[in-house]
Design an enzyme around this catalytic site. Structure first.
Site, PDB file in Angstrom:
ATOM      1  N   ARG B  60       0.822  -1.210   0.000  1.00  0.00           N
ATOM      2  CA  ARG B  60       0.000   0.000   0.000  1.00  0.00           C
ATOM      3  C   ARG B  60       0.853   1.255   0.000  1.00  0.00           C
ATOM      4  NH1 ARG B  60      -3.468  -3.207   3.437  1.00  0.00           N
ATOM      5  NH2 ARG B  60      -2.128  -2.491   5.131  1.00  0.00           N
ATOM      6  N   GLU B  97       3.289  -9.565  16.294  1.00  0.00           N
ATOM      7  CA  GLU B  97       2.661  -9.989  17.555  1.00  0.00           C
ATOM      8  C   GLU B  97       3.084 -11.417  17.894  1.00  0.00           C
ATOM      9  OE1 GLU B  97      -1.789 -10.030  19.582  1.00  0.00           O
ATOM     10  OE2 GLU B  97      -1.554  -9.703  17.429  1.00  0.00           O
TER      11      GLU B  97
END
Lengths: 172, 172
Positions: B60, B97
């Site tokens: 993006r 994470e």
């Protein structure tokens, strides 16, 4: 013009696998003049067209499509690998040398009757581009033309895109 | 201005996993006015800077960085996921994470002393952006600033980018 653009396309042997001569566009991206010349040439080709949006294939297609969308004042549709687009999507599969791959588009990206240009960096066998066109037509869009930075003519991509308008900036 | 831009950022609950509220930029890409406003605002922020190249994080980040590179007349450096760049690369890992990820840059993308702007769509924990900065500094480049379309302030990304100049167009 297209000869000097080719000076900024680098050949990488055996990428992504042995026996393939990869055409690397990153030297053109690093050079502001070459990058602008390529963006401007794509824009010059497209500026007469009545198109509503440009659909770009992830991720090298994004680079030239976003400049085109900006310059023409039209919308930008990202066509992405499965699982990347967060809202409701439709998917089309296409064949690879071994196995298959798929691309997705948001359901709300195209409205019926909209005229869409598809842009990708490379026309090889045409599988990805044909899948992109199917995505747009499933939503009632009209594929105005398919535009590529580079066309590898030996791979006959135009065969699988029969009856579609195609433009490539550089051919090998 | 930034309030009206936010009208084109859609919230998608539980993407990419349960409990995460994803900020989806695709409605802004589809709207020519919103897309141009965002591109122009980033350009307005950067146009006084003496920068040589913009480094964009796949994929993006490519969308806004390529328009900025075009408008400023500077080079574009793609920072990509491992295995995507065809020539000699360097790599930096960063924590997720669970587990880790990595990004790569072509060795020849940055020369010593060049001033580089880093652009990505999202500043979350800052792990990707910090890895991008390390790539550029390993090649002797100077990271002039990090620019983001969206900053999620609750995730304290600025902490992991301490002492770096940061600009975000929209904050949540």
């Amino acid at each position: 013009m297209s000869e000097s653009m080719k000076d900024f396309i680098r050949e990488i042997p055996d990428f992504p696998k042995r026996g393939i001569l990869f055409r690397d566009i990153t030297p053109a991206l690093l050079d502001p003049g070459a990058f602008a010349a390529m963006c401007d040439a794509i824009h010059a080709h497209c500026m007469g067209m009545a198109i509503d949006k440009v659909a770009a294939v992830e991720s090298r297609g994004f680079i030239f499509a976003s400049v085109l969308a900006y310059k023409m004042g039209i919308g930008f549709i990202p066509l992405r690998k499965p699982g990347k687009l967060p809202a409701k999507t439709i998917q089309e599969k296409y064949a690879l040398e071994y196995g298959e791959a798929a691309i997705e588009m948001h359901l709300d990206a195209v409205s019926a009757g909209e005229r869409i240009l598809i842009l990708d960096d490379l026309l090889a066998t045409g599988g990805t581009a044909a899948a992109a066109a199917r995505l747009i037509e499933r939503q009632g869009g009209i594929v105005e033309e398919l535009v590529f930075l580079i066309e590898l003519t030996a791979l006959n991509g135009r065969e699988s895109l029969r009856n579609r308008r195609i433009f490539s900036l550089m051919a090998y």
